[in-house]
Design a protein around this motif. Sequence first.
Motif, PDB file in Angstrom:
ATOM      1  N   LEU A 100       0.810  -1.225   0.000  1.00  0.00           N
ATOM      2  CA  LEU A 100       0.000   0.000   0.000  1.00  0.00           C
ATOM      3  C   LEU A 100       0.844   1.276   0.000  1.00  0.00           C
ATOM      4  O   LEU A 100       0.309   2.377   0.011  1.00  0.00           O
ATOM      5  N   GLY A 101       2.156   1.106   0.011  1.00  0.00           N
ATOM      6  CA  GLY A 101       3.028   2.277   0.019  1.00  0.00           C
ATOM      7  C   GLY A 101       3.140   2.938   1.372  1.00  0.00           C
ATOM      8  O   GLY A 101       3.408   4.144   1.462  1.00  0.00           O
ATOM      9  N   GLY A 102       2.921   2.159   2.430  1.00  0.00           N
ATOM     10  CA  GLY A 102       3.053   2.697   3.780  1.00  0.00           C
ATOM     11  C   GLY A 102       4.498   3.039   4.098  1.00  0.00           C
ATOM     12  O   GLY A 102       5.419   2.623   3.383  1.00  0.00           O
ATOM     13  N   PRO A 103       4.743   3.796   5.179  1.00  0.00           N
ATOM     14  CA  PRO A 103       6.093   4.257   5.512  1.00  0.00           C
ATOM     15  C   PRO A 103       6.985   3.146   6.075  1.00  0.00           C
ATOM     16  O   PRO A 103       7.244   3.064   7.276  1.00  0.00           O
ATOM     17  N   ILE A 104       7.449   2.279   5.182  1.00  0.00           N
ATOM     18  CA  ILE A 104       8.416   1.245   5.553  1.00  0.00           C
ATOM     19  C   ILE A 104       9.815   1.788   5.295  1.00  0.00           C
ATOM     20  O   ILE A 104      10.094   2.331   4.224  1.00  0.00           O
ATOM     21  N   GLY A 105      10.689   1.663   6.271  1.00  0.00           N
ATOM     22  CA  GLY A 105      12.045   2.176   6.102  1.00  0.00           C
ATOM     23  C   GLY A 105      12.949   1.621   7.177  1.00  0.00           C
ATOM     24  O   GLY A 105      12.587   0.671   7.886  1.00  0.00           O
ATOM     25  N   VAL A 106      14.099   2.239   7.327  1.00  0.00           N
ATOM     26  CA  VAL A 106      15.062   1.765   8.323  1.00  0.00           C
ATOM     27  C   VAL A 106      14.463   1.829   9.722  1.00  0.00           C
ATOM     28  O   VAL A 106      14.755   0.982  10.582  1.00  0.00           O
ATOM     29  N   GLY A 107      13.585   2.819   9.947  1.00  0.00           N
ATOM     30  CA  GLY A 107      12.945   2.936  11.247  1.00  0.00           C
ATOM     31  C   GLY A 107      12.093   1.727  11.593  1.00  0.00           C
ATOM     32  O   GLY A 107      11.978   1.359  12.762  1.00  0.00           O
ATOM     33  N   THR A 108      11.507   1.105  10.583  1.00  0.00           N
ATOM     34  CA  THR A 108      10.681  -0.093  10.801  1.00  0.00           C
ATOM     35  C   THR A 108      11.505  -1.191  11.462  1.00  0.00           C
ATOM     36  O   THR A 108      11.047  -1.861  12.396  1.00  0.00           O
ATOM     37  N   PHE A 109      12.743  -1.361  10.985  1.00  0.00           N
ATOM     38  CA  PHE A 109      13.605  -2.419  11.510  1.00  0.00           C
ATOM     39  C   PHE A 109      14.212  -2.023  12.857  1.00  0.00           C
ATOM     40  O   PHE A 109      14.437  -2.879  13.716  1.00  0.00           O
ATOM     41  N   ILE A 110      14.469  -0.713  13.047  1.00  0.00           N
ATOM     42  CA  ILE A 110      14.948  -0.253  14.358  1.00  0.00           C
ATOM     43  C   ILE A 110      13.878  -0.505  15.417  1.00  0.00           C
ATOM     44  O   ILE A 110      14.179  -0.955  16.530  1.00  0.00           O
ATOM     45  N   ILE A 111      12.617  -0.232  15.067  1.00  0.00           N
ATOM     46  CA  ILE A 111      11.510  -0.479  15.993  1.00  0.00           C
ATOM     47  C   ILE A 111      11.405  -1.965  16.307  1.00  0.00           C
ATOM     48  O   ILE A 111      11.265  -2.370  17.471  1.00  0.00           O
ATOM     49  N   LEU A 112      11.493  -2.802  15.269  1.00  0.00           N
ATOM     50  CA  LEU A 112      11.373  -4.248  15.447  1.00  0.00           C
ATOM     51  C   LEU A 112      12.441  -4.776  16.403  1.00  0.00           C
ATOM     52  O   LEU A 112      12.164  -5.627  17.252  1.00  0.00           O
TER      53      LEU A 112
END
Length: 202
Positions: A167-179
Motif C-alpha cells: 500500500l506504500g506505507g512508511p516502511i524504512g530503516v525505522g521499521t527495523f529499528i523499531i522491530l
Amino acid sequence: MKNLLIKLFFYIIGLVTISLGVTLTIKADLGAGAWDALNVGLTESFGLTVGTWVIIIGAVLIISNALISKSRPDLLAVLTILVLGKMIDFWMSAFAEMSMNSWIAQLVLLLAGILVIAFGVSLYIQPQFSINPVDGFMVALQKRFGLSLTAAKTLTETFAFIFAFTLGGPIGVGTFIILLGIGPAIHFFDHRAQKAMKRMLS
C-alpha cells in the motif's frame, strides 16, 4: 474498588502513552512499525484517518482472533482500539505541523517514540486486562497452531509488513529499528511499572 481504579488508570494511561509513541515514530518519517505503516498506507490509499484505520483493522482482528482460536470475541479489546485510534488521531492533529529538518532529529524522534511506546506497553499490560487485537492475533496463532510466541510474532509482523509495503506505507530503516528495539525497551520498563503498580495497590 480502589484497586480496580488503579488498574484502570494504568491501563488507560498506558494506551494513551502508546498512541503518543506511535505518532512520534510516524512523524519521524524514517519508517513506522509494520502495523502502523499499514494504517498509514490505508489512509494514503483510501482516505480516513490513521486512527480510524486502527479501529477498523482492530475490529477485523477481534473477529479473526475469535475464529482462529475458536472462542468468543474479546469485546473488552474494543476499548483498546477505541482509545488508541482516537488518541492517535488527537496526537497526529496536535503534531500536524511537526517536521524534522535533519536525519539526526528524525532518529532522535524515532528513538523517543520507541521509548514512549515501550513505557506505555509496560503500563497497560500490568493490570492483565484485554490485550489489543494485534497482540491478540499473535496469541491466537500461537495457541491454535502450537507456535512459539517468537514465531507467531514474526508471522503477524510479516503479514502487516507485506500489506504496508504493497500500500506504500512508511516502511524504512525505522521499521527495523523499531522491530529490534521495542522488545528490550519494554523489558527495561516492565519491572519498574510492575513495582509502581504494586506500591499503589498496597
